[in-house]
Motif scaffolding. Structure first.
Motif, PDB file in Angstrom:
ATOM      1  N   ARG A  88       0.833  -1.208   0.000  1.00  0.00           N
ATOM      2  CA  ARG A  88       0.000   0.000   0.000  1.00  0.00           C
ATOM      3  C   ARG A  88       0.868   1.259   0.000  1.00  0.00           C
ATOM      4  O   ARG A  88       0.674   2.169  -0.809  1.00  0.00           O
ATOM      5  N   ASN A  89       1.861   1.298   0.909  1.00  0.00           N
ATOM      6  CA  ASN A  89       2.690   2.496   1.031  1.00  0.00           C
ATOM      7  C   ASN A  89       3.596   2.695  -0.172  1.00  0.00           C
ATOM      8  O   ASN A  89       3.854   3.832  -0.592  1.00  0.00           O
ATOM      9  N   TYR A  92       1.390   4.079  -2.996  1.00  0.00           N
ATOM     10  CA  TYR A  92       0.967   5.441  -2.646  1.00  0.00           C
ATOM     11  C   TYR A  92       2.118   6.423  -2.844  1.00  0.00           C
ATOM     12  O   TYR A  92       1.942   7.491  -3.461  1.00  0.00           O
ATOM     13  N   ASN A  93       3.304   6.066  -2.353  1.00  0.00           N
ATOM     14  CA  ASN A  93       4.456   6.965  -2.465  1.00  0.00           C
ATOM     15  C   ASN A  93       4.911   7.121  -3.910  1.00  0.00           C
ATOM     16  O   ASN A  93       5.339   8.208  -4.315  1.00  0.00           O
ATOM     17  N   LYS A  96       2.578   9.642  -5.431  1.00  0.00           N
ATOM     18  CA  LYS A  96       2.778  10.970  -4.844  1.00  0.00           C
ATOM     19  C   LYS A  96       4.092  11.602  -5.281  1.00  0.00           C
ATOM     20  O   LYS A  96       4.164  12.828  -5.491  1.00  0.00           O
ATOM     21  N   PHE A 116      -6.383   0.156   0.050  1.00  0.00           N
ATOM     22  CA  PHE A 116      -5.435   1.115  -0.520  1.00  0.00           C
ATOM     23  C   PHE A 116      -5.815   2.553  -0.207  1.00  0.00           C
ATOM     24  O   PHE A 116      -4.978   3.382   0.125  1.00  0.00           O
ATOM     25  N   LEU A 117      -7.093   2.887  -0.306  1.00  0.00           N
ATOM     26  CA  LEU A 117      -7.524   4.270  -0.101  1.00  0.00           C
ATOM     27  C   LEU A 117      -8.556   4.377   1.020  1.00  0.00           C
ATOM     28  O   LEU A 117      -9.478   5.172   0.967  1.00  0.00           O
ATOM     29  N   HIS A 122      -6.021  10.863  -1.116  1.00  0.00           N
ATOM     30  CA  HIS A 122      -5.136  10.326  -2.141  1.00  0.00           C
ATOM     31  C   HIS A 122      -4.452  11.477  -2.859  1.00  0.00           C
ATOM     32  O   HIS A 122      -4.937  12.613  -2.857  1.00  0.00           O
ATOM     33  N   PRO A 123      -3.290  11.211  -3.471  1.00  0.00           N
ATOM     34  CA  PRO A 123      -2.566  12.273  -4.166  1.00  0.00           C
ATOM     35  C   PRO A 123      -3.413  12.909  -5.263  1.00  0.00           C
ATOM     36  O   PRO A 123      -4.291  12.261  -5.843  1.00  0.00           O
ATOM     37  N   LEU A 126      -3.778  11.187  -8.719  1.00  0.00           N
ATOM     38  CA  LEU A 126      -4.416   9.873  -8.794  1.00  0.00           C
ATOM     39  C   LEU A 126      -5.894  10.059  -9.115  1.00  0.00           C
ATOM     40  O   LEU A 126      -6.649  10.635  -8.328  1.00  0.00           O
TER      41      LEU A 126
END
Length: 390
Positions: A88-89, A92-93, A96, A116-117, A122-123, A126
């Motif tokens: 997940r991280n 996400y990173n 981002k 995930f969200l 969220h960024p 996305l």
């Protein structure tokens, strides 16, 4: 000098035209966090999980280095609902930290219920979709590039197509996740009737769900494409894997290319051992085929032994796997060979072996292949018993 000047202007024009092209990656079925335990040991399964996650990061870096504007993820980004914190991280990173790339994430059937969200945040780069059609404009200009998608849950594919409205003057990319069907079915969700999406103004139908690359015309205007999975996970996913790269110019002309990108390749190798009588002879057959194919050491290989072998053939699969150990990242041998049964030398014999063979051959409800195995091991057992008594 004149020719040199024309050449320079031509080169500069080509450079500007290249810069004008909008590049988009179409991927699907990454299945991040897949357990990978079907064939692999616990240690290698953990390693492969990390490798597949790294391939995703490599794809994002490829996009950054090649000025890709958007990454379309057409479903099944993850493999299970309860995804790990590291997966997940990491995703996400990655999103981002690449604000210049727009990520369009359409959830697939394996993404349902994933965390995930769950935070609701969220960024900004996305883009997400829901169970009704949603469109985003990626590129403004004379020919807008518009990305439209819907998440299929329990809505029938026909009603999805009927409710799709696009501007014909745009370059329209539509994303869906599901199995393509030549004809409409009564099943709810998971099916896509390509026929229903013809003449809807689609230029590129970006699909997910099928794990191998597939591309064809949708209609006179557009095409459809399954990029396949980013990495093969099992031996039902052999061959090249990667993503599709689209390049769209200012006039709406589009080219698409499949880009092989997997860190490892999987192969299923068929070896005929019909003429073999011993394990070393089988090993020699395998070696000859492996030498001819020339697989890289980092490959994953499944060897299928095939053909009809003599009933007296001596075959030790465990020995063969040990003999080939270390030659590839992973190797397994599956014995699909069948017995070449010739009972004539026993069936008429006035002996214990002959009586045994006749009894098995006359047995009802037993298949021919099963009879062959029973006779083979029964004769071996009788032979060993006679040696002990002798």
């Amino acid at each position: 000098m004149l020719e040199s000047g024309i050449w320079k202007r031509s080169r500069e024009y080509d450079r500007i035209e290249m810069e004008r092209k909008v590049k988009i990656i179409h991927c699907a079925d990454l299945h991040l966090d897949s357990r990978m335990t079907t064939h692999l040991t616990k240690e290698k399964a953990k390693e492969r999980k990390a490798e597949i996650l790294k391939t995703f990061l490599n794809m994002v870096e490829y996009a950054e280095e090649n000025q890709v504007r958007a990454i379309l993820i057409a479903g099944d980004l993850f493999d299970v609902g309860n995804i790990s914190a590291v997966a997940r991280n990491t995703v996400y990173n990655a999103v981002k930290e690449h604000p210049g790339i727009q990520f369009f994430y359409l959830r697939g059937n394996h993404d349902e219920g994933n965390s995930f969200l769950q935070t609701g945040e969220h960024p900004e780069n996305l883009r997400l979709f829901s169970d009704s059609w949603c469109s985003y404009v990626l590129e403004e200009g004379e020919k807008r590039i518009v990305i439209t998608a819907v998440e299929q849950d329990t809505v029938h594919t026909r009603s999805i197509a009927d409710s799709l409205t696009l501007r014909t003057e745009d370059f329209n990319i539509v994303m869906l996740h599901g199995q393509d069907r030549e004809h409409e079915t009564k099943e709810m969700g998971g099916n896509i009737s390509l026929r229903s999406f013809r003449k809807k103004g689609i230029d590129y139908l970006a699909l997910g769900h099928i794990h191998s690359y597939k591309r064809d015309r949708l209609d006179a205007r557009g095409r459809y494409c399954y990029p396949g999975c980013l990495e093969g996970r099992g031996f039902d996913e052999c061959g090249e894997h990667g993503f599709v790269l689209l390049e769209i110019d200012g006039e709406g002309s589009c080219t698409d290319h499949f880009i092989p990108f997997a860190s490892r390749k999987l192969y299923t190798l068929h070896v005929d051992i019909s003429e073999c009588m011993t394990t070393p002879m089988i090993g020699q057959c395998i070696q000859e085929v492996l030498d001819r194919e020339g697989y890289a050491p980092e490959s994953m290989v499944k060897i299928q032994l095939e053909g009809r072998v003599d009933m007296e053939c001596e075959k030790d699969i465990s020995y063969l796997e040990k003999w080939l150990e270390g030659r590839y990242y992973f190797l397994k041998i599956k014995d699909n060979s069948r017995i070449k049964a010739d009972y004539s030398q026993y069936a008429k014999a006035a002996s214990l072996k002959g009586e045994f063979v006749r009894t098995v051959m006359d047995a009802e409800g037993v298949g021919e292949e099963e009879k062959a195995w029973i006779i083979k091991y029964g004769i071996w057992a009788l032979a060993e018993e006679m040696e002990r008594d002798g």
